[in-house]
Design a protein around this motif. Structure first.
Motif, short mmCIF file in Angstrom:
data_model
loop_
_atom_site.label_atom_id
_atom_site.label_comp_id
_atom_site.label_asym_id
_atom_site.label_seq_id
_atom_site.Cartn_x
_atom_site.Cartn_y
_atom_site.Cartn_z
N ASP A 1 -4.80 6.41 2.43
CA ASP A 1 -5.09 5.07 1.91
C ASP A 1 -6.51 4.64 2.26
O ASP A 1 -7.09 5.07 3.26
CB ASP A 1 -4.09 4.07 2.51
N PRO B 1 -4.79 1.79 -3.83
CA PRO B 1 -3.65 1.19 -4.51
C PRO B 1 -4.05 0.11 -5.50
O PRO B 1 -3.22 -0.40 -6.25
CB PRO B 1 -2.83 0.61 -3.36
N HIS C 1 0.83 -1.20 0.00
CA HIS C 1 0.00 0.00 0.00
C HIS C 1 0.87 1.26 0.00
O HIS C 1 0.53 2.25 -0.66
CB HIS C 1 -0.91 0.02 1.23
#
Length: 474
Positions: free
Chosen positions: A124, A146, A24
């Motif tokens: 994220d 991602p 990630h």
């Protein structure tokens, strides 16, 4: 996707929050480098265990990127197969309070020495807990995915709709989850749905399950999604925007964000030179590269089936085996025959995929591996095991048509070695010529996408412009 570095004087200041696993962090840090190269100022959150991963970014942009380090109860790389369940809640709990306090101060402060006022948060998609922090501070939050947009939308659809097998089929053997709001209304058997989600609905519930669902619902409250994907790979989903499963939010398709390899595709390290020298002895498109990534370790029966197929077919191969258990004597036999090279530890994947001798990639279909294979124009044997891999595999097998399925059974089913022999022959032989041609077209499309005037370049420039307007309006 290079750009001339602009002055950071008066540039918008962005808080970047990665999830602490290499799969990630690396793509988000690549994106951070692209944003810094376009003149943005960035503060990137790290823990003592992940700070070293920021070294290349800090070295490349010393005047515009600074780290923000907090102690964490998670003091290791969370890339393991059980890490999301084990570490997800601890990571959020450790960072939420100190990061919230920092963000509230920086959202009000114009102190140039501190980087100036923060105008947005980029985090994220496992850091959904940053959404309420951003809202409290009065700044928008953008979600970084991602993975591809298909997998991102499907995952959020699961937590939005919470489908589950009927009580009459509690194990889900005859149950499939449909995604009617996605292009083509794909459907996936219950066993192909990620264990992360299945664990939330099959288990006893509790604090962890609630936190996991809250994470994805918070993502749907964000201002936009930023995906490491591109139109040559996922045009069908991207052209269908706005996507109901992403709450109709804007999706910026800016990938691939990783820097392109140099003209040789190598970094000159001793390990890389050894592998590429070994590959030099083989004809074009004749070697299979095998890797299941850093998260997935194939169970011994799965590894044994593949090992038997490679030996029976005589297919030359490079296997990035990491900690996988291979059959007794296998490594010695293939080394003596000169047909196989087993790598333990680090593997130079980009250099291997871009070597002329490599004709197929046996992969678990993690998104980073899919993007790297497509960019290198290498057909795939898709062997998904968990997480988003079944979504990615469906994309490359059925839509992009640059892969064939080695197995759809995941951890729960071991394919027959003879079937794997036939699959290897299909991809490496004449029948694979069409796949190689399509892979080449996608690779060329991806190269154009990140080039001047390309779709990903335009998306990245649009994202930067939006962030600049946020900075000008505050």
């Amino acid at each position: 996707m290079a750009a001339v570095t602009a002055s950071t004087t008066g540039a918008p200041h962005l808080l970047v929050v990665p999830y602490p696993s290499q799969g990630h962090m690396r793509p988000l840090l690549h994106l951070a480098s692209l944003l810094a190269a376009r003149g943005l100022r960035l503060t990137v959150v790290a823990t003592p265990a992940t700070l070293h991963l920021l070294d290349p970014l800090l070295a490349a942009h010393p005047s515009s990127v600074r780290p923000l380090t907090f102690p964490s109860t998670v003091d290791h790389d969370t890339s393991g197969p059980t890490s999301v369940r084990a570490d997800f809640h601890a990571h959020a709990a450790a960072l939420r309070a100190p990061l919230g306090e920092w963000l509230r101060r920086r959202a009000r402060s114009d102190d140039h020495d501190a980087g100036g006022r923060v105008v947005a948060v980029l985090s994220d998609f496992f850091c959904g807990w940053t959404q309420p922090l951003a809202a409290e501070a009065g700044v928008p939050r953008l979600v970084f995915a991602p993975s591809g947009v298909l997998a991102t939308a499907a995952t959020h659809s699961l937590f939005r709709r919470m489908p589950r097998p009927p009580e009459s089929d509690a194990a889900g053997h005859g149950y499939a989850v449909s995604f009617p709001a996605l292009p083509g209304a794909p459907s996936f058997p219950w066993r192909q749905i990620s264990r992360m989600y299945r664990g939330c609905v099959e288990g006893p519930g509790g604090e962890h399950s609630e936190a996991m669902r809250d994470n994805f619902l918070w993502n749907l409250e964000s201002a936009a999604f930023v995906c490491n994907t591109c139109h040559p790979l996922e045009g069908k989903c991207l052209d269908a925007q706005p996507l109901e499963d992403l709450a109709g939010k804007r999706v910026w398709a800016v990938g691939p964000v990783a820097p392109a390899p140099d003209s040789t595709g190598t970094d000159g390290s001793a390990g890389e030179v050894n592998v590429t020298s070994w590959l030099d002895a083989f004809p074009d498109s004749s070697v299979a590269y095998v890797s299941f990534g850093t998260m997935v370790v194939p169970p011994p029966p799965h590894a044994a089936a593949l090992a038997a197929a490679l030996e029976r077919s005589g297919t030359p191969f490079v296997w990035a085996a990491s900690s996988a258990t291979l059959p007794d004597g296998f490594e010695d036999r293939v080394a003596a025959a000169g047909t196989g090279l087993v790598l333990r530890g680090w593997a130079p994947q980009l250099a291997v995929l871009r070597h002329r001798a490599v004709g197929c990639f046996v992969t678990h279909c993690g998104w980073n591996s899919v993007v790297e294979a497509c960019a290198a124009a290498v057909p795939m044997l898709a062997w998904p095991m968990a997480a988003d891999q079944f979504f990615n595999a469906r994309l490359v097998v059925e839509e992009a048509r640059v892969a064939v399925a080695a197995s759809w059974g995941g951890f729960g089913a071991v394919p027959d070695a003879d079937d794997l022999v036939r699959t290897l022959a299909e991809v490496l032989g004449d029948a694979g010529a069409g796949m190689r041609a399509r892979a080449g077209e996608i690779a060329e499309g991806m190269l154009q996408a990140v080039g001047q005037g390309g779709s990903s370049r335009r998306e990245l420039d649009g994202l930067v412009q939006e962030l600049r307007e946020l900075g000008a309006g505050r």
